[in-house]
Design an enzyme around this catalytic site. Sequence first.
Site, PDB file in Angstrom:
ATOM      1  N   GLU A 169       1.153  -1.182  -0.058  1.00  0.00           N
ATOM      2  CA  GLU A 169       0.231   0.001  -0.165  1.00  0.00           C
ATOM      3  C   GLU A 169       0.984   1.584  -0.391  1.00  0.00           C
ATOM      4  O   GLU A 169       1.634   1.553   0.976  1.00  0.00           O
ATOM      5  CB  GLU A 169      -0.270   0.019   1.201  1.00  0.00           C
ATOM      6  CG  GLU A 169      -1.791  -1.350   1.529  1.00  0.00           C
ATOM      7  CD  GLU A 169      -2.820  -1.526   0.627  1.00  0.00           C
ATOM      8  OE1 GLU A 169      -3.383  -0.541  -0.083  1.00  0.00           O
ATOM      9  OE2 GLU A 169      -3.342  -2.282   0.216  1.00  0.00           O
TER      10      GLU A 169
ATOM     11  N   CYS B  49      -3.155   8.305   3.855  1.00  0.00           N
ATOM     12  CA  CYS B  49      -3.351   8.018   2.466  1.00  0.00           C
ATOM     13  C   CYS B  49      -3.997   8.274   1.436  1.00  0.00           C
ATOM     14  O   CYS B  49      -4.243   8.511   0.215  1.00  0.00           O
ATOM     15  CB  CYS B  49      -2.865   6.235   2.723  1.00  0.00           C
ATOM     16  SG  CYS B  49      -3.372   5.473   3.912  1.00  0.00           S
TER      17      CYS B  49
HETATM   18  P1  NAP Z   1       8.863   4.608   4.486  1.00  0.00           P
HETATM   19  O1  NAP Z   1       9.685   6.054   4.797  1.00  0.00           O
HETATM   20  O2  NAP Z   1       8.106   4.090   3.569  1.00  0.00           O
HETATM   21  O3  NAP Z   1       8.467   3.633   6.458  1.00  0.00           O
HETATM   22  C1  NAP Z   1       6.778   3.100   6.231  1.00  0.00           C
HETATM   23  C2  NAP Z   1       7.302   1.585   7.130  1.00  0.00           C
HETATM   24  O4  NAP Z   1       8.514   1.526   6.564  1.00  0.00           O
HETATM   25  C3  NAP Z   1       8.031   2.343   8.347  1.00  0.00           C
HETATM   26  O5  NAP Z   1       7.939   1.231   8.969  1.00  0.00           O
HETATM   27  C4  NAP Z   1       9.326   1.936   7.782  1.00  0.00           C
HETATM   28  O6  NAP Z   1      10.149   1.724   8.937  1.00  0.00           O
HETATM   29  C5  NAP Z   1      10.145   0.343   7.343  1.00  0.00           C
HETATM   30  N1  NAP Z   1      11.395   0.642   6.427  1.00  0.00           N
HETATM   31  C6  NAP Z   1      11.810   1.745   5.579  1.00  0.00           C
HETATM   32  N2  NAP Z   1      12.593   1.232   5.032  1.00  0.00           N
HETATM   33  C7  NAP Z   1      12.725  -0.179   5.066  1.00  0.00           C
HETATM   34  C8  NAP Z   1      13.641  -0.572   5.155  1.00  0.00           C
HETATM   35  N3  NAP Z   1      15.002  -1.250   4.749  1.00  0.00           N
HETATM   36  N4  NAP Z   1      13.283  -2.644   5.987  1.00  0.00           N
HETATM   37  C9  NAP Z   1      12.171  -3.153   5.813  1.00  0.00           C
HETATM   38  N5  NAP Z   1      11.343  -1.828   6.684  1.00  0.00           N
HETATM   39  C10 NAP Z   1      11.769  -0.288   6.081  1.00  0.00           C
HETATM   40  O7  NAP Z   1       7.363   5.851   4.923  1.00  0.00           O
HETATM   41  P2  NAP Z   1       6.666   6.457   5.962  1.00  0.00           P
HETATM   42  O8  NAP Z   1       7.111   7.985   5.882  1.00  0.00           O
HETATM   43  O9  NAP Z   1       6.520   5.698   7.078  1.00  0.00           O
HETATM   44  O10 NAP Z   1       5.051   6.931   5.642  1.00  0.00           O
HETATM   45  C11 NAP Z   1       5.272   8.158   4.503  1.00  0.00           C
HETATM   46  C12 NAP Z   1       4.806   7.422   3.609  1.00  0.00           C
HETATM   47  O11 NAP Z   1       4.009   6.008   3.578  1.00  0.00           O
HETATM   48  C13 NAP Z   1       3.210   8.313   2.689  1.00  0.00           C
HETATM   49  O12 NAP Z   1       4.183   9.208   1.685  1.00  0.00           O
HETATM   50  C14 NAP Z   1       2.850   7.748   2.616  1.00  0.00           C
HETATM   51  O13 NAP Z   1       2.177   8.021   0.788  1.00  0.00           O
HETATM   52  C15 NAP Z   1       2.769   6.406   2.290  1.00  0.00           C
HETATM   53  N6  NAP Z   1       1.121   5.813   2.741  1.00  0.00           N
HETATM   54  C16 NAP Z   1       0.428   5.238   2.306  1.00  0.00           C
HETATM   55  C17 NAP Z   1      -0.259   4.224   3.076  1.00  0.00           C
HETATM   56  C18 NAP Z   1      -1.506   3.363   2.319  1.00  0.00           C
HETATM   57  O14 NAP Z   1      -2.121   3.068   3.045  1.00  0.00           O
HETATM   58  N7  NAP Z   1      -1.533   3.545   0.653  1.00  0.00           N
HETATM   59  C19 NAP Z   1      -0.491   4.897   4.175  1.00  0.00           C
HETATM   60  C20 NAP Z   1       0.401   5.443   4.750  1.00  0.00           C
HETATM   61  C21 NAP Z   1       0.747   6.191   3.630  1.00  0.00           C
HETATM   62  P3  NAP Z   1      11.399   2.877   9.751  1.00  0.00           P
HETATM   63  O15 NAP Z   1      10.067   4.478  10.322  1.00  0.00           O
HETATM   64  O16 NAP Z   1      11.125   2.259  11.493  1.00  0.00           O
HETATM   65  O17 NAP Z   1      11.788   3.861   9.292  1.00  0.00           O
END
Ligand code: NAP
Length: 527
Positions: free
Chosen positions: A257, A296
């Site tokens: 997602e 999102c």
């Molecule tokens: P993110 O940086 O992609 O992080 C999402 C999750 O992935 C966090 O738990 C993060 O952990 C983890 N993560 C990051 N790099 C990883 C890796 N290499 N291996 C394993 N896990 C990893 O996104 P975010 O900043 O939390 O959220 C922002 C984005 O999410 C927004 O831009 C939005 O577009 C999107 N979003 C989408 C939805 C949907 O349902 N489609 C919902 C909410 C948000 P850490 O925090 O420990 O880095």
Amino acid sequence: MITLKSYVRGEFRVGAADGNVTLVNPATEEAIATTSTKGIDFHGALTYARDVGSPALRAMTFAQRGELLKQMSKSLHEVRDALIEASVQNAGTTRSDSKFDIDGATGTLAYYAELGRKLGDAKILVEGAGEQLTRGARFWGKHVQTPRTGVAVHINAFNFPAWGLAEKAAVALLAGMPIVSKPATSTALATFRVMERLVESKVLPDGALQLICGSVGDMLSHMQSQDVLAFTGGGSTGAQLRGLQNVIDRSVRVNVEADSLNSAILGRDVEVGSDTWQMFLRDVVKEMTQKTGQKCTATRRIFVPSDRMDDVQSEIAARLAETKVGDPSLDEVRMGPLATAQQLRDFRAGIAALVESGAKIVHGSPTEVNAIGVAPGKGFFVAPMLLRADKPFDAHRVHELEVFGPSATLMPYSKDEDVVALVAKGEGSLVASLYSDDRAVLETIVLGIASQSGRVLLGSAKVADQAIAPGLVLPSCVHGGPGRAGGGEELGGERGLSFYMQRTAVQGDRALLDKLLPSAVAEAAKP
Ligand code: NAP
């Protein structure tokens, strides 16, 4: 200062201090907690889930698994106020926005608890009566779904610390899979409180749910072929995880997602001041400002007939001007800060990129905000912002870049076919909303945008006083979207279970299959 712990192999564990990450209150920038996963046995967590959690869950009927979910929901509801407090403190959400997360969590668990009750004493799903496979009437085939025998790894975004865990957990547990869940580190306090409560109330069998508060280290390199990975977050992270060599080599099932440029469309027929008009404005402003636009499903693109542009702009701007920004713990505040310093930097950079692409700011400023109840210069606050792009086919970044905060871009259209093409420029969204009372308009646009959207909400005078806003994800409807939105699908009632189960075509003597299924396959699913 609170030290968050991970819950692994039946115990709360603290990572080594030299791996500590600090969590802050985004309204004050005060450090409120630390967490580390350094030294935690990630491989062991997965093995524990497969060896201990999985057999226990697979031995249960849907009704029994549903009962677990019911107890989870109840147990969390009992500490609702404490969870809201944790959310206000660490995610910077107002009480109302925190409730949206916490009540969404307990509500989704309760919904899947009820689905479990309805599915009853079965342990697997049998799809229909089956079909005759050859000319003779006896050789028969049935499709069954059995729980995967691995572990479900859930990785969540920062914006829904409670709902993110619960919406994925409800479906996996009902399907019969154990979970290792990882919230985003920056807002993990409420998720940690959720886990503390669930452990304290002893509602789940050992190994059914483990929590990692912080980095997952090398965990994904230990995933196996019966495991699944469900991710919510940024598109680039999703692509990176999907492309991990071990995930590819083991054909680990992945659901993503990701980013989404959700649209709100005002139909050409809608009169200024009508019920449908009011519904459109109410929804757009809510979707721009709820959770400070960090949803999102928030509206990012607003399409309106060319001759309504000025009316819509002034109505939205007037409502945004009334939105009180500031300390999320104050009752009068409607919008808290962004969740982290990085989100603030990204928001400002995103607005600049949209302006460079041809949009102009018509309300708000990326750097000036009147935040009430906070120390000057502190906190990750922004004002809600409305942009306008009068040449929507040329403003490419508006359709490509998700600015994750309280902003949206207003764009004109003249023909229904044009708005369909403009929605498609987003290359796949979680949700679109369309406001119209004209059947021809609805038909052209809905059928035109459906393949681009995970969900479409139709706003009209008949449902103006009943409908929910488009950003609300309901457990009974699918959540996910094609393309940029990740290409995934979650929830959707019983549909969601399939991700955690293996579909198998069982072929043989019809009388035998009728007798054996579901009972014999249910026996086979036992450990
Ligand atoms: P993110 O940086 O992609 O992080 C999402 C999750 O992935 C966090 O738990 C993060 O952990 C983890 N993560 C990051 N790099 C990883 C890796 N290499 N291996 C394993 N896990 C990893 O996104 P975010 O900043 O939390 O959220 C922002 C984005 O999410 C927004 O831009 C939005 O577009 C999107 N979003 C989408 C939805 C949907 O349902 N489609 C919902 C909410 C948000 P850490 O925090 O420990 O880095």
